[in-house]
Design an enzyme around this catalytic site. Structure first.
Site, PDB file in Angstrom:
ATOM      1  N   SER A 179     -94.345  24.149  25.398  1.00 18.50           N
ATOM      2  CA  SER A 179     -95.070  25.058  26.284  1.00 18.50           C
ATOM      3  C   SER A 179     -94.111  25.849  27.151  1.00 18.50           C
ATOM      4  CB  SER A 179     -96.044  24.273  27.145  1.00 18.50           C
ATOM      5  OG  SER A 179     -95.387  23.186  27.746  1.00 18.50           O
ATOM      6  N   HIS A 227     -96.413  28.275  19.798  1.00 16.95           N
ATOM      7  CA  HIS A 227     -97.124  27.626  20.901  1.00 16.95           C
ATOM      8  C   HIS A 227     -98.634  27.789  20.739  1.00 16.95           C
ATOM      9  CE1 HIS A 227     -98.048  27.590  25.482  1.00 16.95           C
ATOM     10  NE2 HIS A 227     -98.189  26.389  24.980  1.00 16.95           N
ATOM     11  N   GLU A 265     -98.852  31.760  20.391  1.00 20.36           N
ATOM     12  CA  GLU A 265     -97.769  32.526  20.996  1.00 20.36           C
ATOM     13  C   GLU A 265     -96.503  32.193  20.193  1.00 20.36           C
ATOM     14  OE1 GLU A 265     -96.784  33.049  25.709  1.00 20.36           O
ATOM     15  OE2 GLU A 265     -97.175  31.039  25.001  1.00 20.36           O
ATOM     16  N   ASN A 311     -98.112  30.588  29.867  1.00 19.05           N
ATOM     17  CA  ASN A 311     -97.912  29.658  30.984  1.00 19.05           C
ATOM     18  C   ASN A 311     -97.249  30.316  32.185  1.00 19.05           C
ATOM     19  OD1 ASN A 311     -99.206  27.339  30.127  1.00 19.05           O
ATOM     20  ND2 ASN A 311     -97.515  26.807  28.758  1.00 19.05           N
TER      21      ASN A 311
HETATM   22  N1  3HC Z   1    -112.838  20.821  17.167  1.00 20.03           N
HETATM   23  C1  3HC Z   1    -113.875  21.570  16.737  1.00 20.03           C
HETATM   24  N2  3HC Z   1    -114.724  22.175  17.569  1.00 20.03           N
HETATM   25  C2  3HC Z   1    -114.527  22.008  18.884  1.00 20.03           C
HETATM   26  C3  3HC Z   1    -113.466  21.227  19.410  1.00 20.03           C
HETATM   27  C4  3HC Z   1    -112.609  20.625  18.482  1.00 20.03           C
HETATM   28  N3  3HC Z   1    -111.548  19.884  18.872  1.00 20.03           N
HETATM   29  N4  3HC Z   1    -113.533  21.268  20.769  1.00 20.03           N
HETATM   30  C5  3HC Z   1    -114.569  22.042  21.084  1.00 20.03           C
HETATM   31  N5  3HC Z   1    -115.171  22.486  19.946  1.00 20.03           N
HETATM   32  C6  3HC Z   1    -116.298  23.401  19.844  1.00 20.03           C
HETATM   33  C7  3HC Z   1    -117.626  22.727  20.103  1.00 20.03           C
HETATM   34  O1  3HC Z   1    -118.195  22.203  18.933  1.00 20.03           O
HETATM   35  C8  3HC Z   1    -118.462  23.864  20.653  1.00 20.03           C
HETATM   36  O2  3HC Z   1    -118.959  24.668  19.618  1.00 20.03           O
HETATM   37  P1  3HC Z   1    -120.365  25.460  19.779  1.00 20.03           P
HETATM   38  O3  3HC Z   1    -120.232  26.283  21.033  1.00 20.03           O
HETATM   39  O4  3HC Z   1    -120.446  26.313  18.543  1.00 20.03           O
HETATM   40  O5  3HC Z   1    -121.370  24.392  19.868  1.00 20.03           O
HETATM   41  C9  3HC Z   1    -117.448  24.700  21.401  1.00 20.03           C
HETATM   42  O6  3HC Z   1    -116.152  24.391  20.873  1.00 20.03           O
HETATM   43  C10 3HC Z   1    -117.487  24.401  22.845  1.00 20.03           C
HETATM   44  O7  3HC Z   1    -117.258  22.998  23.011  1.00 20.03           O
HETATM   45  P2  3HC Z   1    -118.128  22.072  23.970  1.00 20.03           P
HETATM   46  O8  3HC Z   1    -119.542  22.539  24.018  1.00 20.03           O
HETATM   47  O9  3HC Z   1    -117.862  20.657  23.595  1.00 20.03           O
HETATM   48  O10 3HC Z   1    -117.469  22.213  25.382  1.00 20.03           O
HETATM   49  P3  3HC Z   1    -117.188  23.503  26.164  1.00 20.03           P
HETATM   50  O11 3HC Z   1    -118.248  24.515  25.989  1.00 20.03           O
HETATM   51  O12 3HC Z   1    -116.851  23.029  27.520  1.00 20.03           O
HETATM   52  O13 3HC Z   1    -115.855  24.081  25.485  1.00 20.03           O
HETATM   53  C11 3HC Z   1    -113.542  24.299  25.434  1.00 20.03           C
HETATM   54  C12 3HC Z   1    -114.707  23.328  25.417  1.00 20.03           C
HETATM   55  C13 3HC Z   1    -113.449  25.006  24.083  1.00 20.03           C
HETATM   56  C14 3HC Z   1    -112.300  23.451  25.647  1.00 20.03           C
HETATM   57  C15 3HC Z   1    -113.775  25.366  26.569  1.00 20.03           C
HETATM   58  O14 3HC Z   1    -114.104  24.720  27.764  1.00 20.03           O
HETATM   59  C16 3HC Z   1    -112.550  26.204  26.827  1.00 20.03           C
HETATM   60  O15 3HC Z   1    -112.274  27.160  26.128  1.00 20.03           O
HETATM   61  N6  3HC Z   1    -111.785  25.842  27.891  1.00 20.03           N
HETATM   62  C17 3HC Z   1    -110.546  26.524  28.218  1.00 20.03           C
HETATM   63  C18 3HC Z   1    -109.475  26.000  27.326  1.00 20.03           C
HETATM   64  C19 3HC Z   1    -108.153  26.675  27.583  1.00 20.03           C
HETATM   65  O16 3HC Z   1    -108.010  27.558  28.413  1.00 20.03           O
HETATM   66  N7  3HC Z   1    -107.153  26.224  26.828  1.00 20.03           N
HETATM   67  C20 3HC Z   1    -105.819  26.731  26.960  1.00 20.03           C
HETATM   68  C21 3HC Z   1    -105.093  25.902  27.940  1.00 20.03           C
HETATM   69  S1  3HC Z   1    -103.457  26.456  28.148  1.00 20.03           S
HETATM   70  C22 3HC Z   1    -102.636  25.735  26.898  1.00 20.03           C
HETATM   71  O17 3HC Z   1    -103.144  25.037  26.054  1.00 20.03           O
HETATM   72  C23 3HC Z   1    -101.171  25.966  26.917  1.00 20.03           C
HETATM   73  C24 3HC Z   1    -100.439  24.696  27.199  1.00 20.03           C
HETATM   74  O18 3HC Z   1     -99.058  24.929  26.989  1.00 20.03           O
HETATM   75  C25 3HC Z   1    -100.651  24.154  28.597  1.00 20.03           C
END
Ligand code: 3HC
Length: 292
Positions: free
Chosen positions: A120, A141, A153, A191
Site C-alpha cells: 500500500s 495495488h 493502482e 493512500n
Molecule cells: N465478494 C463478493 N461480493 C462481495 C464481497 C466479496 N468479498 N464483499 C462485498 N460484496 C458484495 C455484496 O454481495 C453486495 O452485493 P449487492 O449490493 O449486489 O448485494 C455488495 O458487495 C455490498 O456488500 P454488503 O451489502 O455486504 O455491504 P456493503 O453494502 O456495506 O458494502 C463494501 C461493502 C463493498 C466493502 C462497501 O462498504 C464499500 O465499498 N466500502 C468502501 C471500501 C473501500 O473504500 N475500500 C478501499 C479501501 S482503501 C484500500 O483498500 C487501500 C489499502 O492500501 C488501504
C-alpha cells in the site's frame, strides 16, 4: 507479452485471497501460498463464498464459478511457484520481510516472470533492489475487497520496463479492473489522499468536533461515500492506517502526515478495527456499538 497462464499469489489474507480469486475467475491457474495452513483453509472458504455471491447475483455463470474454484491450488511450498508467469505478493507491510521474499522468489521463478507487490505504500524501487530483475518488478495495488473494488493502482519503480508495465496493466484489465498509474512516491495516489482524510477524521474526534457517528454520517451522506472515514479505517485496519501514515510522514517529510495521537493510542491499545472485533467501533455485538 506474457499470457499469465499461471499466477502465484503470496499471502492468503483478505487481499491475497481476493487477488487469487480474480486471477482464477479470469482463467489463470493459481497457486495461493501461505505458510499458515489455517489461513489457507480460511481463504479457500472465502473464495468459494465470494464466487458463490457473484454466481447467485447472475454476475458469473455457475460453470465459470465452479472452474474458477477448481483452478486455485493452495500451498505452503515456495517451489510450487516455479511455473508462475507473475507472482503477486500480499504479505505483511514490512520492507525487510518483503525484500527477503523477493530475493528468494528471484532465485526460484523463471527468468521471464514478473514480481509484483500489493504494497500500500512501500517503495517499489527499493523492493526491486532485492532482485536481479528490477525491470520486472512492479507495484499492483488492489483495493479492499479486491473482488468488488474496481481499481488497481499500478506503480512503476525506477527501473520497471514498459513491457512489464504493459503486461501488468493487461492482466489487471483482464481481472475487470480500471488501472491508474502512479510514480513511486510514498502512498502512491490513493493512500496519499485517503490517509490524510482518515487522519483528519481522527483529529476531529480527538479534538471533540463531533461524535464518531456524526463524523461518519457527515462524510458518508455529505460526500456520498459508502463508508464514513472512521468506519473505513476500522475496515482497513487501524494498524494498517497508522503504518501508511508513518510511511507518508517519513517519505514526504511534511508534518501534515503525522498520525493523530488518538489513532496511535487505539493501535497501542490493540483496538485495530474489524479484524480484532474492536476499533473506533465495537463489532462484538450484532449492533455497531461505541468503543469508547
Ligand atoms: N465478494 C463478493 N461480493 C462481495 C464481497 C466479496 N468479498 N464483499 C462485498 N460484496 C458484495 C455484496 O454481495 C453486495 O452485493 P449487492 O449490493 O449486489 O448485494 C455488495 O458487495 C455490498 O456488500 P454488503 O451489502 O455486504 O455491504 P456493503 O453494502 O456495506 O458494502 C463494501 C461493502 C463493498 C466493502 C462497501 O462498504 C464499500 O465499498 N466500502 C468502501 C471500501 C473501500 O473504500 N475500500 C478501499 C479501501 S482503501 C484500500 O483498500 C487501500 C489499502 O492500501 C488501504
Amino acid at each position: 507479452m506474457a499470457d499469465f497462464k499461471v499466477v502465484g499469489v503470496i499471502g492468503a489474507g483478505q487481499m491475497g485471497s481476493g487477488i487469487a480469486q480474480l486471477a482464477a475467475v479470469s482463467g489463470s491457474d493459481v497457486f495461493l501460498l501461505d505458510k499458515d495452513a489455517g489461513a489457507l483453509h480460511t481463504a479457500k472458504a472465502s473464495i468459494s463464498n465470494s464466487i458463490q455471491r457473484f454466481v447467485s447475483k447472475g454476475q458469473l455463470s455457475k460453470e465459470v464459478g465452479i472452474k474458477a474454484v477448481a483452478r486455485v491450488n493452495y500451498t505452503s511450498n515456495l517451489e510450487d511457484l516455479r511455473s508462475a508467469d507473475i507472482v503477486i505478493e500480499a504479505i505483511v507491510e514490512s520492507e525487510d520481510v518483503k525484500k527477503k521474499l523477493f530475493a528468494e522468489l528471484d532465485k526460484i521463478v523463471k527468468a521471464s516472470a514478473i514480481l509484483a507487490s500489493n504494497t500500500s505504500s512501500i517503495s517499489i524501487t527499493r523492493l526491486a533492489t532485492a532482485t536481479k530483475r528490477p525491470q520486472q518488478v512492479i507495484g499492483m495495488h488492489f483495493m479492499n475487497p479486491p473482488p468488488v473494488m474496481k481499481l488497481v493502482e499500478i506503480i512503476r519503480g525506477a527501473d520497471t520496463s514498459d513491457e512489464t508495465f504493459n503486461a501488468t496493466k493487461t492482466l489487471a484489465e483482464r481481472f475487470g479492473k480500471t488501472v491508474v498509474c502512479s510514480r513511486d512516491y510514498s502512498g502512491f495516489i490513493v493512500n496519499r489522499i485517503l490517509m490524510p482524510m482518515i487522519n483528519e477524521a481522527f483529529h476531529a474526534l480527538y479534538t471533540g468536533v463531533a461524535t464518531k457517528e456524526d463524523i461518519d454520517a457527515g462524510m458518508k451522506l455529505g460526500t456520498n461515500q459508502p463508508m464514513g472515514p472512521l468506519e473505513l479505517a476500522d475496515f482497513i485496519g487501524l494498524d494498517v492506517c497508522l503504518s501508511i501514515l508513518k510511511v507518508l510522514h517519513a517519505g514526504l517529510g511534511d508534518s501534515k502526515y503525522a498520525p493523530c495521537p488518538l489513532l496511535v493510542q487505539y493501535v497501542d491499545a490493540g483496538r485495530v478495527g474489524r479484524k480484532q472485533g474492536i476499533g473506533v467501533y465495537s463489532y462484538h455485538k450484532s449492533a455497531k456499538q461505541s468503543a469508547r
